[in-house]
Design an enzyme around this catalytic site. Sequence first.
Site, PDB file in Angstrom:
ATOM      1  N   ARG A 215      26.766   2.085  20.873  1.00  0.00           N
ATOM      2  CA  ARG A 215      26.817   3.306  19.891  1.00  0.00           C
ATOM      3  C   ARG A 215      27.148   4.094  20.877  1.00  0.00           C
ATOM      4  O   ARG A 215      27.025   4.301  21.636  1.00  0.00           O
ATOM      5  CB  ARG A 215      25.303   4.093  18.978  1.00  0.00           C
ATOM      6  CG  ARG A 215      24.625   3.597  19.774  1.00  0.00           C
ATOM      7  CD  ARG A 215      23.332   4.486  19.543  1.00  0.00           C
ATOM      8  NE  ARG A 215      23.938   5.652  19.733  1.00  0.00           N
ATOM      9  CZ  ARG A 215      24.319   6.879  20.476  1.00  0.00           C
ATOM     10  NH1 ARG A 215      23.893   6.540  21.609  1.00  0.00           N
ATOM     11  NH2 ARG A 215      25.185   7.939  20.511  1.00  0.00           N
ATOM     12  N   GLY A 216      28.083   5.342  20.154  1.00  0.00           N
ATOM     13  CA  GLY A 216      28.763   6.334  20.825  1.00  0.00           C
ATOM     14  C   GLY A 216      30.045   6.316  20.768  1.00  0.00           C
ATOM     15  O   GLY A 216      30.501   5.770  21.286  1.00  0.00           O
ATOM     16  N   ALA A 217      30.412   7.220  20.812  1.00  0.00           N
ATOM     17  CA  ALA A 217      31.880   6.666  20.377  1.00  0.00           C
ATOM     18  C   ALA A 217      32.226   6.380  21.765  1.00  0.00           C
ATOM     19  O   ALA A 217      32.798   5.085  22.176  1.00  0.00           O
ATOM     20  CB  ALA A 217      32.386   8.201  20.177  1.00  0.00           C
TER      21      ALA A 217
ATOM     22  N   ASP B  89      33.437  12.350  17.233  1.00  0.00           N
ATOM     23  CA  ASP B  89      33.291  11.264  17.512  1.00  0.00           C
ATOM     24  C   ASP B  89      35.594  11.292  17.555  1.00  0.00           C
ATOM     25  O   ASP B  89      35.844  10.213  17.562  1.00  0.00           O
ATOM     26  CB  ASP B  89      32.432  10.110  16.137  1.00  0.00           C
ATOM     27  CG  ASP B  89      31.433   9.795  17.134  1.00  0.00           C
ATOM     28  OD1 ASP B  89      30.777  10.788  16.634  1.00  0.00           O
ATOM     29  OD2 ASP B  89      31.199   8.423  17.224  1.00  0.00           O
TER      30      ASP B  89
ATOM     31  N   GLN C 122      19.014   8.831  16.727  1.00  0.00           N
ATOM     32  CA  GLN C 122      18.957   8.949  18.238  1.00  0.00           C
ATOM     33  C   GLN C 122      18.688   9.971  18.683  1.00  0.00           C
ATOM     34  O   GLN C 122      18.640   9.479  19.917  1.00  0.00           O
ATOM     35  CB  GLN C 122      20.713   9.143  17.799  1.00  0.00           C
ATOM     36  CG  GLN C 122      21.356   7.514  17.321  1.00  0.00           C
ATOM     37  CD  GLN C 122      22.007   7.759  16.195  1.00  0.00           C
ATOM     38  OE1 GLN C 122      21.122   8.532  15.014  1.00  0.00           O
ATOM     39  NE2 GLN C 122      22.984   7.136  15.407  1.00  0.00           N
TER      40      GLN C 122
ATOM     41  N   ARG D 283      33.387  -0.067  13.378  1.00  0.00           N
ATOM     42  CA  ARG D 283      33.292   1.267  12.998  1.00  0.00           C
ATOM     43  C   ARG D 283      34.363   1.729  12.923  1.00  0.00           C
ATOM     44  O   ARG D 283      35.348   2.233  13.928  1.00  0.00           O
ATOM     45  CB  ARG D 283      32.208   1.857  14.101  1.00  0.00           C
ATOM     46  CG  ARG D 283      30.995   1.118  14.557  1.00  0.00           C
ATOM     47  CD  ARG D 283      29.788   1.657  14.466  1.00  0.00           C
ATOM     48  NE  ARG D 283      28.987   3.285  14.463  1.00  0.00           N
ATOM     49  CZ  ARG D 283      28.654   3.804  14.493  1.00  0.00           C
ATOM     50  NH1 ARG D 283      28.051   4.075  15.686  1.00  0.00           N
ATOM     51  NH2 ARG D 283      27.784   4.703  13.624  1.00  0.00           N
TER      52      ARG D 283
ATOM     53  N   ASN E 298      30.901  14.381  14.316  1.00  0.00           N
ATOM     54  CA  ASN E 298      30.474  14.162  14.394  1.00  0.00           C
ATOM     55  C   ASN E 298      29.277  13.796  13.958  1.00  0.00           C
ATOM     56  O   ASN E 298      29.591  13.674  12.578  1.00  0.00           O
ATOM     57  CB  ASN E 298      29.769  15.155  15.652  1.00  0.00           C
ATOM     58  CG  ASN E 298      29.365  14.652  16.965  1.00  0.00           C
ATOM     59  OD1 ASN E 298      29.207  13.359  17.288  1.00  0.00           O
ATOM     60  ND2 ASN E 298      27.977  14.879  16.747  1.00  0.00           N
ATOM     61  N   LYS E 299      28.363  12.891  13.964  1.00  0.00           N
ATOM     62  CA  LYS E 299      27.058  13.313  13.645  1.00  0.00           C
ATOM     63  C   LYS E 299      26.378  13.670  12.673  1.00  0.00           C
ATOM     64  O   LYS E 299      26.948  15.223  12.338  1.00  0.00           O
ATOM     65  CB  LYS E 299      26.030  12.955  14.659  1.00  0.00           C
ATOM     66  CG  LYS E 299      24.496  12.239  14.022  1.00  0.00           C
ATOM     67  CD  LYS E 299      24.668  10.489  13.218  1.00  0.00           C
ATOM     68  CE  LYS E 299      25.722   9.627  14.051  1.00  0.00           C
ATOM     69  NZ  LYS E 299      25.974   8.600  13.095  1.00  0.00           N
TER      70      LYS E 299
END
Length: 365
Positions: free
Chosen positions: A54-56, A251, A210, A97, A261-262
Site C-alpha cells: 500500500r501507499g501511493a 494519494d 497504518q 485501487r 489522502n487517508k
Amino acid sequence: MTKRSVPATRVSPYSYVAGRLRLLDQRRLPHEEAFVDCESAAQTAEAIRSLAVRGAPLIGVAAAYGLCAEARRVVARVPDDLDIALALAAERLVSSRPTAVNLAWAVGRMRAVVEASSGGAAGERVLLLEAEADRIAEEDRLACLAIGRFGAAWLSARWSGLVGIPTVLTHCNAGALATAGIGTALGVVRALAVLGPVAILADETRPYLQGARLTAWELREDGLDVTVLPDVAAASLIARGRVHGVVVGADRIAANGDVANKVGTYGLALAARAHGVPFVVAAPTTTIDLATRDGASIPIEERDGREVVALPLPGGGTVSLAPDGVGALYPAFDVTPAALVDAIVTERGVSEPPHAQALARFAAP
Ligand code: MRU
C-alpha cells in the site's frame, strides 16, 4: 563539522528478481515480517487490493514490477500473446485501487515501453520493461530524499523561534513502507531528525491502523522517537500547542492543489489552520494529477464497511467491534481543500498557496 546525510532505512517493502516480486506483507506488521510472492499481474493486483502492499508511490512501483512478472510468465508460455496479456494486466492493476494516481501513472509508463517495443523479440522486451520498472523505483527513491530535504528546510524556517524539541504529527503511513525510499512525510521527519531531535506523533489511523502498526514500526526500527495517539485526540493536542507541524502524504493532488489522502487528513488540516499550526503535504510530482481539476473530481475509494467493524487478529481471523448486521461506512480517503494546505513539498521544490501555478510547473514533464 561533517554534514550528515539522511540515513537509509532498514525497511525495504519490496524486491524483484527475475519474474518474482516479493512484497513485505503489511497486513502482518508489526507482529511478523512475512512476505507475499507475486509471479503474475493478477497476484500483484490482489496484493494491492488487499493492502498487503500500500501507499501511493509503492503501489505504482509494485504494479510496474507486477507487469514485469506477468511479461516473464507469458513469454515462458505463449510469447505471441504478450501485447494482449500486458494490456489486460495493465487494466487489472490500474483498477485495483482508484484514488492513488501514482498507480495509473506507473502503469502508463510501462505501457509506453510495451508500445514502443512492439514487434521486438519477446525476451528483449521483458528486459526493457524491467529496466523501466527499475527506473520508476529509483526515481521515487531519489524523490523521497529531495522531499525530505525541502520539507525539513521549510519547517525549520518556521520554527526559528521555537524553544524545545519540535513535535510533528502525521497520519496514516507515508514512509519507507509506502515508497521505494525513505518516505514522503516520513522522509521529511527523517531529514528533520538529522538536523536535531524531533518528536513524532502518529495518529493510529483507524480502521487499518497504518499509523499504529506501520508508522510506529518503521520509525522505531530506525530509532526515532514515535508516540501513537488515537485519531480522535489529534485536534485537542493541536489546540493545546503540543504539535508544531502536521506533515502528511497524498494519494492524488488535483491541479488546483486540493489533496486526497487517508480519511482523517481533512480534519487535521482544519484543526491545524484553526490553531495556526503549519499543515504540510509531502508528495512526489507523480502524485500531482493536472488532468484532475479539483478535489471534487478525485475518485474516492469506498472500501468494504466490514473493515471498520471487524478488527483483524494477529493470528488470523477477526474480532467484531459492533453488533452483527450493523451498517458500516468506509470512505478510505478524504479531500483537503488547497486553501488549508500551507505547503506542498515535492522533489522539485515547495509550493505555497495559491498552489495551481507551482504545481503546473513542478508536474511539467
Ligand atoms: O490506504 P493506504 O494505506 O494505501 O493509504 C496511504 C495513504 O493515505 C498515504 O498517506 C499516501 O498513500 C501517501 S504514501 C507516501
